[in-house]
Design an enzyme around this catalytic site. Structure first.
Site, PDB file in Angstrom:
ATOM      1  N   LYS A   1      34.850  -2.552  27.821  1.00  0.00           N
ATOM      2  CA  LYS A   1      35.342  -1.342  28.498  1.00  0.00           C
ATOM      3  C   LYS A   1      36.658  -1.645  29.205  1.00  0.00           C
ATOM      4  O   LYS A   1      37.589  -0.833  29.187  1.00  0.00           O
ATOM      5  CB  LYS A   1      34.278  -0.834  29.486  1.00  0.00           C
ATOM      6  CG  LYS A   1      34.695   0.409  30.233  1.00  0.00           C
ATOM      7  CD  LYS A   1      34.069   1.682  29.738  1.00  0.00           C
ATOM      8  CE  LYS A   1      34.740   2.906  30.329  1.00  0.00           C
ATOM      9  NZ  LYS A   1      33.849   3.961  30.737  1.00  0.00           N
TER      10      LYS A   1
ATOM     11  N   ASN B   1      33.742   7.308  22.481  1.00  0.00           N
ATOM     12  CA  ASN B   1      33.002   8.511  22.077  1.00  0.00           C
ATOM     13  C   ASN B   1      32.251   8.316  20.762  1.00  0.00           C
ATOM     14  O   ASN B   1      31.690   9.278  20.216  1.00  0.00           O
ATOM     15  CB  ASN B   1      33.962   9.706  21.927  1.00  0.00           C
ATOM     16  CG  ASN B   1      34.580  10.079  23.254  1.00  0.00           C
ATOM     17  OD1 ASN B   1      33.939   9.947  24.291  1.00  0.00           O
ATOM     18  ND2 ASN B   1      35.828  10.511  23.233  1.00  0.00           N
TER      19      ASN B   1
ATOM     20  N   HIS C   1      20.672  10.707  27.579  1.00  0.00           N
ATOM     21  CA  HIS C   1      22.002  10.578  26.965  1.00  0.00           C
ATOM     22  C   HIS C   1      22.034   9.450  25.918  1.00  0.00           C
ATOM     23  O   HIS C   1      22.477   9.646  24.790  1.00  0.00           O
ATOM     24  CB  HIS C   1      23.028  10.325  28.075  1.00  0.00           C
ATOM     25  CG  HIS C   1      24.414  10.107  27.578  1.00  0.00           C
ATOM     26  ND1 HIS C   1      25.202  11.124  27.077  1.00  0.00           N
ATOM     27  CD2 HIS C   1      25.165   8.971  27.463  1.00  0.00           C
ATOM     28  CE1 HIS C   1      26.372  10.636  26.701  1.00  0.00           C
ATOM     29  NE2 HIS C   1      26.366   9.333  26.916  1.00  0.00           N
TER      30      HIS C   1
HETATM   31  N1  GLY Z   1      32.506   7.061  29.150  1.00  0.00           N
HETATM   32  C1  GLY Z   1      33.653   7.194  28.348  1.00  0.00           C
HETATM   33  C2  GLY Z   1      34.910   6.792  29.007  1.00  0.00           C
HETATM   34  O1  GLY Z   1      34.887   6.231  30.088  1.00  0.00           O
HETATM   35  O2  GLY Z   1      35.981   7.040  28.487  1.00  0.00           O
END
Ligand code: GLY
Length: 337
Positions: free
Chosen positions: A215, A233, A252
Site C-alpha cells: 500500500k 480496486n 466487504h
Molecule cells: N482502499 C483503497 C485506497 O486506499 O485507495
C-alpha cells in the site's frame, strides 16, 4: 516493532507495526496537546483508555458501531466535540477503531479549521492493511458510500497486532481478503505465503507488514488515484455491486473475494480458490447476480459509461482495461462465479 515510512515529502509518516504499541502512542505520536480520541462501541473501551492515559489533555468520544456512523450527523457530532473542547489548529484527532472510525474522524480532522493533525490507530485487520494508510477520508451521504470526503494524510499510524486478538474470525477473514487482493496484483512472495502457511499470529504479522509495504508503494506512486492506485480496486467493481445487493449480509472482504473471482485468469483462479477457502472466504455466489450488476452503474469508479477494470493473469502483475458496464456485466455472467 517494524516501522514502514510512507514518503510523501512533508506529508510523509511512519506506520508502526508490532505488539503492545497502544501504550506507546505518546512516544510514537505528538500527543502533548489537546487530543480528541474517537472510537466506537464495538471496540474494547480499554484501547481508547490506554491512549488517553498517555495524552496530556484528552477526551474520548464513543460513537455507535456500524456503517451508519459514517454519516453527516456523526461528522457534526465530532466537529461540535472539537469546538466545545476548545481545540485549535495545533491540536489533533486520534482514531482508535476500524475503517468507519478512521474514515469519519480523518474527515473531521481534515475539515476542522481547514485541517488539523490526525493519527490513526486501526484495530481491525481490514483497516490495518488498507484503509488506515493513504489519506482517504470520507462519510456516506443519502446511501452513497464515501461520496463526501478529502485526502488528508495521517501524521502517523500504529497497527497494534494485539488488537487483532479480540476480533472474531469472520473479521480476520474480512481483512485477509484485502491482503490477498494486494498480493495478487503486486507481490508473488506474499501470495505464496498465503498458499503455503496456515494463518497463525506470526503469519498475520508478516501479512500486515507485507500489505502495508504494498500500500505504501502504491500511495507513494499515486497519492490521489490518478493511475496506479486504481489497482487497489481489484475485485471491487463486482465486489461493491454484491455488497450493495446484499445490504450488509456479506462483509466487504467477502464481496471482494467474489469480485476477484470474476477478473482472474483460469490459472490464477485455480490457485486463488484454495487460498480464499483457507482464509474463510467465499469462492462462489448464490445470491442474485443481476441485482448486484444493477448496482455497478452507480459505482464511483464509473468514468462516463466506462469502468476501469483490473485483471490479474499472472500473480504479482495486473492489467487495467476500460470497459463499458454492459461489457463488464456480460463478462461476469460468463464467468458464472
Ligand atoms: N482502499 C483503497 C485506497 O486506499 O485507495
Amino acid at each position: 516493532m517494524t516501522t514502514v515510512h510512507l514518503n510523501l515529502g512533508n506529508r510523509g509518516y511512519d506506520i508502526n507495526i508490532g505488539r503492545g504499541l497502544l501504550s506507546r502512542a505518546g512516544e510514537l505520536f505528538n500527543l502533548n496537546r489537546r487530543v480528541l480520541i474517537v472510537t466506537d462501541s464495538g471496540v474494547p473501551s480499554e484501547y481508547a483508555e490506554t491512549v488517553r492515559m498517555v495524552c496530556k489533555d484528552a477526551r474520548i468520544i464513543t460513537l455507535p458501531e456500524g456503517e451508519g456512523t459514517k454519516s453527516i450527523d456523526s461528522f457534526a457530532t465530532l466537529l461540535n466535540a472539537m469546538l466545545s473542547f476548545g481545540m485549535t489548529r495545533t491540536d489533533c484527532v486520534v482514531a482508535v477503531g476500524g475503517g468507519v472510525v478512521g474514515d469519519l474522524s480523518g474527515f473531521a480532522a481534515a475539515s476542522f479549521m481547514r485541517g488539523i493533525d490526525f493519527y490513526n490507530i486501526p484495530t481491525t485487520l481490514l483497516s490495518q492493511v488498507d484503509s488506515s494508510i493513504g489519506g482517504k477520508t470520507a462519510i456516506n451521504l443519502s446511501g452513497v458510500k464515501n461520496i463526501v470526503g478529502a485526502f488528508h494524510q495521517p501524521k502517523g499510524v500504529i497497527c497494534d497486532l494485539d488488537t487483532l486478538k479480540t476480533l472474531p474470525d469472520r473479521q480476520i477473514s474480512n481483512g485477509l481478503a484485502e491482503a490477498i487482493k494486494m498480493s495478487l496484483t503486486s507481490d508473488e512472495e506474499l501470495f505464496s505465503l498465503f498458499e503455503k502457511e496456515e494463518i497463525t499470529e506470526n503469519i498475520l504479522e508478516k501479512i500486515v507488514i507485507g500489505s502495508v509495504k504494498i500500500k505504501r508503494a502504491v500511495v507513494e506512486a499515486d497519492e490521489h488515484e490518478g493511475g496506479v492506485r486504481r489497482i487497489l480496486n481489484f475485485g471491487h467493481t463486482l465486489g461493491h455491486g454484491i455488497e450493495a445487493a446484499e445490504g450488509g449480509n456479506l462483509y466487504h472482504g467477502e464481496c471482494v473475494a467474489l469480485g476477484m473471482m470474476a477478473v482472474c485468469s483460469e490459472e490464477i483462479k485455480k490457485r486463488l480458490i484454495p487460498v480464499l477457502q483457507k482464509a474463510g472466504l467465499p469462492t462462489g455466489y448464490d445470491g442474485d447476480i443481476n441485482k448486484a450488476l444493477s448496482f455497478i452503474e452507480h459505482d464511483k469508479k464509473c468514468d462516463g459509461s466506462l469502468i476501469s477494470v483490473i485483471f490479474v493473469d499472472r500473480v504479482g502483475s495486473y492489467r487495467i482495461e476500460k470497459m463499458d458496464t454492459a461489457g463488464f456485466c456480460a463478462l461476469v455472467l460468463e464467468e458464472k462465479i
